[in-house]
Design an enzyme around this catalytic site. Structure first.
Site, PDB file in Angstrom:
ATOM      1  N   LYS A  11       0.847  -1.202   0.000  1.00 40.80           N
ATOM      2  CA  LYS A  11       0.000   0.000   0.000  1.00 40.80           C
ATOM      3  C   LYS A  11       0.876   1.245   0.000  1.00 40.80           C
ATOM      4  O   LYS A  11       2.051   1.206   0.430  1.00 40.80           O
ATOM      5  CB  LYS A  11      -0.950   0.042   1.202  1.00 40.80           C
ATOM      6  CG  LYS A  11      -0.279   0.116   2.598  1.00 40.80           C
ATOM      7  CD  LYS A  11       0.080   1.512   3.079  1.00 40.80           C
ATOM      8  CE  LYS A  11       0.824   1.485   4.411  1.00 40.80           C
ATOM      9  NZ  LYS A  11       1.763   2.471   4.719  1.00 40.80           N
ATOM     10  N   VAL A 100      11.529  -4.276   2.370  1.00 42.21           N
ATOM     11  CA  VAL A 100      11.237  -4.485   3.801  1.00 42.21           C
ATOM     12  C   VAL A 100      11.464  -3.197   4.592  1.00 42.21           C
ATOM     13  O   VAL A 100      12.391  -2.436   4.306  1.00 42.21           O
ATOM     14  CB  VAL A 100      12.140  -5.625   4.347  1.00 42.21           C
ATOM     15  CG1 VAL A 100      11.942  -5.821   5.841  1.00 42.21           C
ATOM     16  CG2 VAL A 100      11.843  -6.926   3.603  1.00 42.21           C
ATOM     17  N   ALA A 102       9.802  -0.385   4.708  1.00 41.10           N
ATOM     18  CA  ALA A 102       9.843   0.677   3.697  1.00 41.10           C
ATOM     19  C   ALA A 102       8.656   1.626   3.766  1.00 41.10           C
ATOM     20  O   ALA A 102       8.574   2.582   3.004  1.00 41.10           O
ATOM     21  CB  ALA A 102       9.894   0.033   2.308  1.00 41.10           C
ATOM     22  N   ALA A 105       3.798  -1.373   4.056  1.00 39.33           N
ATOM     23  CA  ALA A 105       2.975  -2.406   4.699  1.00 39.33           C
ATOM     24  C   ALA A 105       3.333  -3.823   4.263  1.00 39.33           C
ATOM     25  O   ALA A 105       2.464  -4.691   4.171  1.00 39.33           O
ATOM     26  CB  ALA A 105       1.483  -2.135   4.474  1.00 39.33           C
ATOM     27  N   GLY A 107       5.043  -6.378   5.761  1.00 40.10           N
ATOM     28  CA  GLY A 107       4.710  -7.421   6.737  1.00 40.10           C
ATOM     29  C   GLY A 107       3.201  -7.506   6.944  1.00 40.10           C
ATOM     30  O   GLY A 107       2.639  -8.598   7.066  1.00 40.10           O
ATOM     31  N   SER A 108       2.544  -6.354   6.941  1.00 34.45           N
ATOM     32  CA  SER A 108       1.092  -6.325   7.171  1.00 34.45           C
ATOM     33  C   SER A 108       0.337  -7.084   6.088  1.00 34.45           C
ATOM     34  O   SER A 108      -0.597  -7.837   6.370  1.00 34.45           O
ATOM     35  CB  SER A 108       0.592  -4.873   7.176  1.00 34.45           C
ATOM     36  OG  SER A 108       1.209  -4.150   8.206  1.00 34.45           O
ATOM     37  N   THR A 109       0.739  -6.908   4.834  1.00 36.15           N
ATOM     38  CA  THR A 109       0.022  -7.563   3.737  1.00 36.15           C
ATOM     39  C   THR A 109       0.296  -9.069   3.750  1.00 36.15           C
ATOM     40  O   THR A 109      -0.568  -9.876   3.407  1.00 36.15           O
ATOM     41  CB  THR A 109       0.348  -6.885   2.379  1.00 36.15           C
ATOM     42  OG1 THR A 109      -0.573  -7.370   1.400  1.00 36.15           O
ATOM     43  CG2 THR A 109       1.748  -7.134   1.901  1.00 36.15           C
ATOM     44  N   ASP A 141      -2.302  -1.486  10.032  1.00 32.89           N
ATOM     45  CA  ASP A 141      -2.428  -1.461   8.565  1.00 32.89           C
ATOM     46  C   ASP A 141      -3.057  -2.738   7.997  1.00 32.89           C
ATOM     47  O   ASP A 141      -3.398  -2.800   6.814  1.00 32.89           O
ATOM     48  CB  ASP A 141      -1.030  -1.337   7.919  1.00 32.89           C
ATOM     49  CG  ASP A 141      -0.552   0.112   7.796  1.00 32.89           C
ATOM     50  OD1 ASP A 141      -1.386   1.031   7.907  1.00 32.89           O
ATOM     51  OD2 ASP A 141       0.656   0.309   7.558  1.00 32.89           O
TER      52      ASP A 141
END
Ligand SMILES: C[C@](O)(CO)[C@H](O)COP(=O)(O)OP(=O)(O)OC[C@H]1O[C@@H](n2ccc(N)nc2=O)[C@H](O)[C@@H]1O
Ligand SMILES: Nc1ncnc2c1ncn2[C@@H]1O[C@H](COP(=O)(O)OP(=O)(O)OP(=O)(O)O)[C@@H](O)[C@H]1O
Length: 313
Positions: A11, A100, A102, A105, A107-109, A141
């Site tokens: 995102k 990573v 960055a 998101a 890790g969130s996705t 997120d």
């Protein structure tokens, strides 16, 4: 089925306004989030054991219980012990394409993809809002990442209202390989420097929420007015990240000079993105910025807005 392959898009934040302090220690936000087609691949495979096993060959991605994808599987096991007893553990393979730490998101996705994938694998039939409720237990997120597209996000980022799809705009993203900004640091520093403009009691937060400045962008999105969308980008966290990270500031200036529709830092950074109307324009902007900065440690990614969140492929 025993195996699922999913795409987990990154995102960008088209808008991020910090309104005040919440009783839970987080910040009350008004954001507009946008999915882009730069996506990680997540493969899930029922492994016939009692364990979650994680595979990823990216050196910056943790392979232990701090990985958000692992934590998502653990949460599903805790919430649905009967399904876990019936279907058993899972192998999670992450193919990392999103940079990573960055502000995209990443890790969130990945976590969102595990929630969606295990819902399918364990035949739970959860609704999107049930998945988003689980997602909110893991991170701010993650609820957005489930359904993706274009959305207003309020509260700490977990309360979502969809906006009309914007799948025609192109994005150039740039990030120095060595730079990395902690999200917690960015919010804490913002609080130290700007909390005099904060509100914190519930009534004042409600009133402040009615006075957010994202109206121009929401209307530009409704009218699919690319030029106005570009001019209406905003991110309060730039106020603390740009002065501390000259490389991020330099990227912002380089994109501005390249004559793009608009440019902004995404989330807590350090990625800076610029909007263009076509892929060929995005390629030209990348070339111009790369030639102007001449740093071999600078990575570029080209992407397009997408209306979809996590999807099975
Ligand atoms: C910067 C953004 O990515 C913009 O979309 C998000 O606001 C952050 O989302 P995220 O990384 O999923 O955030 P979380 O994992 O929930 O929280 C990370 C840290 O960010 C801070 N945080 C996050 C969200 C929020 N509304 N207020 C906060 O102060 C908290 O210090 C928290 O410890
Ligand atoms: N599946 C994952 N992929 C990448 N990083 C992960 C993952 N799980 C945990 N992490 C950890 O989370 C940290 C932040 O990485 P991530 O890519 O999620 O950042 P981000 O894009 O800035 O997040 P956000 O925009 O949600 O704040 C990394 O430094 C890494 O140690």
């Amino acid at each position: 089925m025993r195996s699922y392959s999913l795409l987990a898009p990154a995102k960008i934040n088209l808008y991020l306004e910090i309104l005040g302090d919440r009783p839970d220690g987080y910040h009350e936000l008004a954001m507009i989030l946008q999915s882009i087609d730069l996506a990680d691949g997540i493969d899930l495979h029922a492994n016939g054991t009692d364990n979650i096993r994680l595979h990823c060959d990216h050196p910056q991605v943790p392979l232990d219980q701090t990985n958000l994808a692992y934590r998502a599987a653990q949460l599903m096991i805790n919430q649905f012990p009967n399904a876990f007893a019936k279907f058993g553990g899972v192998d999670i393979e992450i193919e990392k394409r999103i940079p990573v730490a960055a502000g995209l998101a990443g890790g969130s996705t990945n976590a969102a993809a595990v929630l969606v994938g295990l819902d399918l694998m364990w035949q739970l039939g959860l609704t999107q809002s049930e998945l988003q409720e689980l997602a909110a237990m893991l991170g701010s997120d993650i609820p957005f990442c489930i359904g993706g597209g274009t959305a207003i996000a309020t509260g700490r980022g977990e309360r979502l209202s969809p906006l009309p799809d914007l799948d025609n705009l192109h994005v150039v993203l740039a990030k120095h390989r060595s730079s990395c900004v902690s999200t917690a640091w960015a919010y804490q520093t913002y609080r130290q420097q700007y909390s005099s403009s904060y509100v914190s009691d519930p009534q004042s937060l409600k009133e402040r929420s009615a006075r957010v400045h994202s109206g121009g962008l929401v209307s530009a999105i409704a009218h699919k007015d690319a030029a106005k969308i570009g001019q209406s980008l905003h991110n309060d966290l730039e106020r603390v990240v740009l002065p501390k990270y000259p490389q991020v500031q330099q990227l912002r200036e380089a994109f501005e000079k390249a004559g793009v529709l608009g440019t902004m830092m995404s989330g807590s950074g350090p990625t800076v993105f610029a909007l263009t109307e076509s892929r060929s324009q995005a390629e030209l902007v990348q070339q111009q910025v790369a030639t102007g900065i001449l740093d071999p440690g600078l990575d570029f990614f080209l992407a397009q807005f997408t209306a979809t969140g996590i999807r099975v492929v």
